[in-house]
Scaffold this active site. Sequence first.
Site, PDB file in Angstrom:
ATOM      1  N   ASP A  39     -15.932  10.784 -34.971  1.00  0.00           N
ATOM      2  CA  ASP A  39     -15.987   9.852 -36.118  1.00  0.00           C
ATOM      3  C   ASP A  39     -17.303   9.090 -36.248  1.00  0.00           C
ATOM      4  O   ASP A  39     -17.354   8.060 -36.927  1.00  0.00           O
ATOM      5  CB  ASP A  39     -14.853   8.823 -36.057  1.00  0.00           C
ATOM      6  N   CYS A  78     -10.781  15.825 -37.788  1.00  0.00           N
ATOM      7  CA  CYS A  78     -11.056  16.255 -36.410  1.00  0.00           C
ATOM      8  C   CYS A  78     -10.625  17.683 -36.103  1.00  0.00           C
ATOM      9  O   CYS A  78     -11.448  18.521 -35.705  1.00  0.00           O
ATOM     10  CB  CYS A  78     -10.363  15.310 -35.433  1.00  0.00           C
ATOM     11  N   HIS A 139      -7.636  18.200 -28.899  1.00  0.00           N
ATOM     12  CA  HIS A 139      -7.013  18.088 -30.229  1.00  0.00           C
ATOM     13  C   HIS A 139      -6.880  19.429 -30.947  1.00  0.00           C
ATOM     14  O   HIS A 139      -6.948  19.509 -32.169  1.00  0.00           O
ATOM     15  CB  HIS A 139      -7.787  17.096 -31.114  1.00  0.00           C
ATOM     16  N   HIS A 293     -13.875   6.714 -32.071  1.00  0.00           N
ATOM     17  CA  HIS A 293     -12.638   6.754 -32.859  1.00  0.00           C
ATOM     18  C   HIS A 293     -11.846   5.469 -32.619  1.00  0.00           C
ATOM     19  O   HIS A 293     -11.839   4.944 -31.504  1.00  0.00           O
ATOM     20  CB  HIS A 293     -11.823   7.972 -32.422  1.00  0.00           C
ATOM     21  N   HIS A 346     -17.542  14.817 -37.786  1.00  0.00           N
ATOM     22  CA  HIS A 346     -17.569  14.625 -39.250  1.00  0.00           C
ATOM     23  C   HIS A 346     -18.100  13.224 -39.513  1.00  0.00           C
ATOM     24  O   HIS A 346     -18.575  12.547 -38.597  1.00  0.00           O
ATOM     25  CB  HIS A 346     -16.174  14.805 -39.869  1.00  0.00           C
TER      26      HIS A 346
END
Length: 584
Positions: A39, A78, A139, A293, A346
């Site tokens: 993030d 993500c 993830h 994050h 991102h």
Amino acid sequence: MKLRILAIALSWTCLLLSPRGAQEVHEDKPNIVLMIVDDLGIGDLGCFGNDTMRTPNIDRLAREGVQLKHHISAASMCTPSRAAFLTGRYPIRSGMVSNRVSRVISTLGAPAGLPRNETTFAALLKRQGYSTALIGKWHEGLNCDSRHDHCHHPYNYGFDYFYGMPFTLFEPCWPDPSRDTELAIGGKVWLCIQLVAVAALTAALGKLSRLICLPWSFIFSMILFIFLLGYFWFSSYKSPLYWDCLLMREHEITEQPMKAERAGSIMVREATSFMERHREGPFLLVFSFLHVHVPLPTTTEFIGTSKHGLYGDNVQEMDFMVGKLLDAIDDFGVRNHTLVYFTSDHGGHLEARVGHAQLGGWNGIYKGGKGMAGWEGGIRVPGLVRWPGRLPAGKVIEEPTSMMDVFPTLVAVSGSTVPQDRVIDGQDLMPLLQGDVERSEHEFLFHYCGAFLHAARWHPKDSEAVWKVHYVTPVFQPPGAQGCYETQYCRCSGKLVTYHDPPLLFDLTRDPSESTPLTPDTEPSYNVVIQTVANAVKEHKKSIIPVRHQISELNQGNIWLKPCCGVFPFCLCDTEGNTSAVGA
């Protein structure tokens, strides 16, 4: 003659077995360290224009390597972004997309995950003799049929070693003031359960052998007590903190729930240890930060050190960890033989805030942020690559590149070959990084929001322009805002998006902020650009083979898939803090 040949063979054998010989044998295969932050906004770094945030170690990496100023993530969330990073393919090809609201794997109790038939760069490098490790956030799924099958564990995708978080940070993970108390209580409750179970078993055996005289009702009441205690224990731990906020080493859960603020330090220690063990190379280390994050777990040493509240503190702690990893590379004497890559998965999360306190990143001059697949702020990410002696220091590249390019680039430098049985969307970056070519191999890039194509960009081979065509854009809320603050994340379809016909057109070289759409009156090439991109989109869609959408169809939590470090539901443990696992 035979003796001479034997002597030569023995000398080569000795050379190969010596550390120096191993280094020479792998001279054409660099060690590889990939750092991916969670993030991070492109505007959060000094080397990308921020003069109020201190990121000296990342800035040093930029000075010593190549800076990619037009680096693009394949998704603005993500799970799909990381799937594309690992495979070099748009996530729509692997099925790591969704046509629903949620666009990431929502719990470790869901059977969704990166399909096992996908090939990652780790798997290819492992075949080339690399020792491979993933440390940090995964993830990409964990279990399929039971809580112990670990069908989507990193080990099944080419990684030899894993330490980190199989899920992702989110609000329940930090702070948790009751954690230590619950661990202590949990151990005593589990001891109580064991004692009652032994007593019940002993009583039942004694009753059956007629050695003791007890009513069966008493024995059954003890068994019922065990089940009721287990049920009430499980019912009191419905928070995702206990089932998703956990750390693993290899296949073993080490903390459940995790102590989030110390996780980053342990990860750095694990990464340093891995590099030291494999310093003779070649090795691949993917260091996947839990920073930055939400909820931004930060150690007390960094609380209050920045001008930007908790988020800034967390960014500066992340930069400190980058410095630790770079120092370890130097200390082990492998600096000149190690390719280092740094990026974010991102754009920064604009809507992450509590009251007036901003908890998400800044995307600089770019419009939008995390969750916005078309607007540049959601997908424009920092890109830094260092390889002393092989890549020029201080070079800046403005050409469009993609995180998917990491896959074919690593394949090239490791001596492997790109799979021929599937479409690989990334391009080998080495010719561009080394200055052998001036233009990016990407003529077109496509931008998906979940399973929906929202935009595409075109970089004509005979032009400096980078055209961006938007077919769908999110509706910002409340009106006048520059994000989706009422829904936390922008939507991909339905009433909360705008479908553009004709589509919006921007030239990113003249208008990188995408502030003023071009029209046939203001841009003579308007119709040509719109038609050319439309044709490219049509051809691209023909190349998409329909597969199961993992995050649409398999993203529901199941109790039997929830990980547990003990005997379910007694699943509290902390082996990092030298606390015995509950139920172990």
